[in-house]
Design a protein around this motif. Structure first.
Motif, PDB file in Angstrom:
ATOM      1  N   ILE A 415       0.824  -1.205   0.000  1.00  0.00           N
ATOM      2  CA  ILE A 415       0.000   0.000   0.000  1.00  0.00           C
ATOM      3  C   ILE A 415       0.858   1.255   0.000  1.00  0.00           C
ATOM      4  CG2 ILE A 415      -1.653   1.327   1.389  1.00  0.00           C
ATOM      5  CD1 ILE A 415      -2.852  -1.367   2.246  1.00  0.00           C
ATOM      6  N   GLU A 416       1.953   1.225   0.775  1.00  0.00           N
ATOM      7  CA  GLU A 416       2.807   2.406   0.860  1.00  0.00           C
ATOM      8  C   GLU A 416       3.396   2.774  -0.502  1.00  0.00           C
ATOM      9  OE1 GLU A 416       2.646   0.249   4.736  1.00  0.00           O
ATOM     10  OE2 GLU A 416       3.040  -0.307   2.660  1.00  0.00           O
ATOM     11  N   VAL A 417       3.789   1.756  -1.259  1.00  0.00           N
ATOM     12  CA  VAL A 417       4.337   2.005  -2.596  1.00  0.00           C
ATOM     13  C   VAL A 417       3.245   2.513  -3.523  1.00  0.00           C
ATOM     14  CG1 VAL A 417       5.387   0.910  -4.617  1.00  0.00           C
ATOM     15  CG2 VAL A 417       6.167   0.295  -2.329  1.00  0.00           C
ATOM     16  N   THR A 420       2.317   6.081  -2.790  1.00  0.00           N
ATOM     17  CA  THR A 420       3.411   7.006  -3.092  1.00  0.00           C
ATOM     18  C   THR A 420       3.533   7.265  -4.584  1.00  0.00           C
ATOM     19  OG1 THR A 420       4.662   6.319  -1.136  1.00  0.00           O
ATOM     20  CG2 THR A 420       5.903   7.379  -2.904  1.00  0.00           C
ATOM     21  N   LEU A 421       3.389   6.216  -5.375  1.00  0.00           N
ATOM     22  CA  LEU A 421       3.626   6.335  -6.815  1.00  0.00           C
ATOM     23  C   LEU A 421       2.413   6.800  -7.593  1.00  0.00           C
ATOM     24  CD1 LEU A 421       5.722   3.090  -7.509  1.00  0.00           C
ATOM     25  CD2 LEU A 421       6.561   5.431  -7.192  1.00  0.00           C
ATOM     26  N   PRO A 423      -1.934   8.293  -7.785  1.00  0.00           N
ATOM     27  CA  PRO A 423      -2.949   9.102  -7.094  1.00  0.00           C
ATOM     28  C   PRO A 423      -4.130   8.252  -6.623  1.00  0.00           C
ATOM     29  CG  PRO A 423      -3.160   9.396  -9.463  1.00  0.00           C
ATOM     30  CD  PRO A 423      -1.959   8.513  -9.245  1.00  0.00           C
ATOM     31  N   VAL A 424      -3.899   7.485  -5.594  1.00  0.00           N
ATOM     32  CA  VAL A 424      -4.913   6.586  -5.065  1.00  0.00           C
ATOM     33  C   VAL A 424      -4.690   6.439  -3.564  1.00  0.00           C
ATOM     34  CG1 VAL A 424      -3.549   4.494  -5.460  1.00  0.00           C
ATOM     35  CG2 VAL A 424      -6.030   4.331  -5.428  1.00  0.00           C
ATOM     36  N   ARG A 425      -5.762   6.214  -2.836  1.00  0.00           N
ATOM     37  CA  ARG A 425      -5.657   5.945  -1.402  1.00  0.00           C
ATOM     38  C   ARG A 425      -6.367   4.625  -1.109  1.00  0.00           C
ATOM     39  NH1 ARG A 425      -7.326  10.539   0.455  1.00  0.00           N
ATOM     40  NH2 ARG A 425      -5.186  11.330   0.658  1.00  0.00           N
ATOM     41  N   VAL A 426      -5.735   3.759  -0.340  1.00  0.00           N
ATOM     42  CA  VAL A 426      -6.317   2.464   0.017  1.00  0.00           C
ATOM     43  C   VAL A 426      -6.920   2.582   1.412  1.00  0.00           C
ATOM     44  CG1 VAL A 426      -5.877   0.017   0.376  1.00  0.00           C
ATOM     45  CG2 VAL A 426      -4.662   1.232  -1.433  1.00  0.00           C
TER      46      VAL A 426
END
Length: 525
Positions: A415-417, A420-421, A423-426
């Protein structure tokens, strides 16, 4: 004759050489589909194109990379191999996979003599298909991107600038793509160095003698295991949901396994004709899938080498979904291969109860989104596989949240990757409780992963195994099928398993739920 100690030392040295190649590739790559997800595999081959050592990686490439070196030699003759050359190939009808899976390979010379080959296959993020990253609705190979037969990408140790320019002008991410190409070239060079070191230490004659002994041992062990299986003809069948174009028509996949003495033949001719949609594969990949099932059942503890699969024969039918021909689309070649692996295991389950498991969730379950990143204004593509539940077996519950058997060492994106890369939020990533099939031993559970898009994007999905979900064995219940919902719990909620380039907007939520594995044994009363 060669003594067993030297044989074992050389065996381990060859396996470690392959692992070193794989490490070089992963650490040198430019895109997260390789350095995070590890969508790649490597092999070290002898001069007859037999596997000396293959790293951990994607099992679906099992014993398959040598197809590319053999094909090149068949086209151009043995004299084509020159020191310092590196070749590239991604033709779906040769390597069997989609065009994104690019094989890079080169000859290894020691003292001026051809000693073998180093090869790797890795997923390139984009190869110029009609949609960024790949299309879920392609109907022709010519919509799926740049297709390369065997061609030199390095000659005499120097890059072939013309081919680099062709690749650069036909992909959406030329910098990253050429970076991944160079990572594969570095992988090949690592293999060249490692095999040269092994040969210089023991001599080519000793290394070849050890190779022959290793191959003989492997073949003997596999034939002994097959001979313990009762002779007979065993069958199993299932269906793909659809081909991604005609969503209402399931496609049959049937297997017939014949065991005779110390040999196995798997007949795949009774399957659907090559489909309109992108669910086809070259015959090499159907063979590779059968080899995965074979290794799971027959010789899982024996490392892969040129002695593997000698007792195994696989029959395919040209023009079928499992042996496609031009111009069949092949982007999602692996959906029927995961089903095929489970079906071979199901066919032999009655005579191998202690070695077989119920079916797994079975597919890569791809989530792909692309667009312009509002933070940078640049084009991006995110593509990831989804984990799910595996089948239970006699003696244990199925594992939850694992990648499917086709993909082996492939990882889902952290999720962190991802955040970061792209435009999405989990918002949620959790076990999908209760999706494993009931039984004396319970099937593994799938997962739930929920995304919120932070900008307008193009969404593509490829989820499978709703028509033939993970079945139970010996009285165990089936696992739950997958489910995908856009904007769940709202009036605009929409359920779908396959879609190509669907426009979605900032604030939209996507909930992906993978299937569970089958149960094993009748549940206790």
């Amino acid at each position: 004759m060669i003594d067993p100690v030297t044989t074992e030392i050389i065996r381990c040295a060859l396996l470690q050489a392959a692992e070193d190649m794989n490490t070089t590739l992963i650490r040198s790559s430019y895109t997260p589909v390789i350095y995070e997800a590890k969508d790649c595999a490597v092999a070290l081959l002898d001069r007859e194109h037999n596997v000396l050592g293959q790293s951990s990686g994607l099992p679906i490439f099992l014993g398959n990379l040598e197809v590319c070196t053999r094909h090149t030699e068949e086209l151009y003759g043995e004299q084509v191999w020159q020191e310092g050359d590196v070749w590239v190939l991604n033709d779906s009808y040769v390597g069997g996979t989609h065009l994104n899976d690019v094989t890079v390979y080169g000859p290894i010379f020691v003292g001026g003599e051809l000693a073998g080959f180093a090869a790797s296959r890795a997923h390139w993020l984009d190869v110029g298909s009609k949609d960024p990253g790949g299309s879920m609705d392609s109907t022709s190979i010519f919509q799926e991107g740049l297709r390369l037969g065997p061609v030199k990408v390095y000659a005499g140790g120097e890059p072939c600038r013309d081919l680099h320019e062709v690749i650069s002008r036909n992909v959406r991410f030329p910098h990253a793509t050429l970076g991944d190409l160079r990572a594969q070239v570095a992988c090949a060079m690592t293999g060249q160095r490692r095999l040269a070191e092994i040969v210089s230490r023991w001599g080519l004659d000793t290394v070849m003698a050890a190779r022959d002994e290793i191959f003989t041992q492997t073949e003997r062990l596999e034939r002994e295991a097959i001979a313990a299986i009762p002779d007979g003809v065993y069958t199993a069948g299932g269906f793909l949901d659809n081909d991604g174009i005609d969503l209402a028509t399931p496609l049959p996949v049937n297997v017939t396994v014949t065991v005779s003495g110390d040999r196995i033949e798997v007949d795949l001719t009774d399957c659907a004709d090559q489909a309109t949609g992108p669910v086809n594969c070259g015959a090499a990949q159907a063979v590779a899938a059968v080899r995965v099932a074979y290794k799971l059942l027959v010789s899982g503890e024996v490392p892969l080498n040129g002695g593997s699969f000698r007792p195994l024969a696989v029959a395919t039918r040209p023009g079928s979904m499992l042996a496609a021909e031009v111009p069949a689309a092949c982007q999602y070649y692996y959906s029927h291969l995961g089903l095929l692996i489970d079906l071979v295991i199901k066919a032999l389950a009655p005579v191998l109860p202690g070695s077989t498991a119920a079916a797994s969730f079975g597919d890569s379950m791809i989530v792909q989104f692309s667009g312009l990143d509002p933070r940078t204004g640049k084009l991006y593509v995110s593509q990831e596989a989804t984990v799910g539940g595996w089948g239970a077996w006699e003696g244990g519950d199925g594992e939850s949240a694992l990648v499917n058997s086709v993909n082996g060492n492939l990882r889902d994106m952290p999720i962190e990757v991802l955040e970061t890369l792209f435009p999405v939020r989990v918002h949620r990533y959790e076990i999908r409780e209760g999706t494993g099939g009931a039984g004396r031993w319970k099937g593994g559970d799938g997962v739930l992963r929920e995304y919120e898009f932070l900008g307008d994007t193009s969404l593509s999905l490829w989820f499978e195994r709703s028509v033939t979900p993970a079945w139970g064995l010996a009285g165990g219940a089936d696992g739950a099928p997958p489910r995908v919902t856009l904007n769940p719990g709202t009036p605009q909620a929409r359920e779908m398993l396959k879609v190509n380039a669907l426009p979605v907007h900032a604030g939209d939520v996507l909930r992906c739920e993978s299937g569970g594995g089958g149960g094993y044994g009748a549940p206790p009363r």
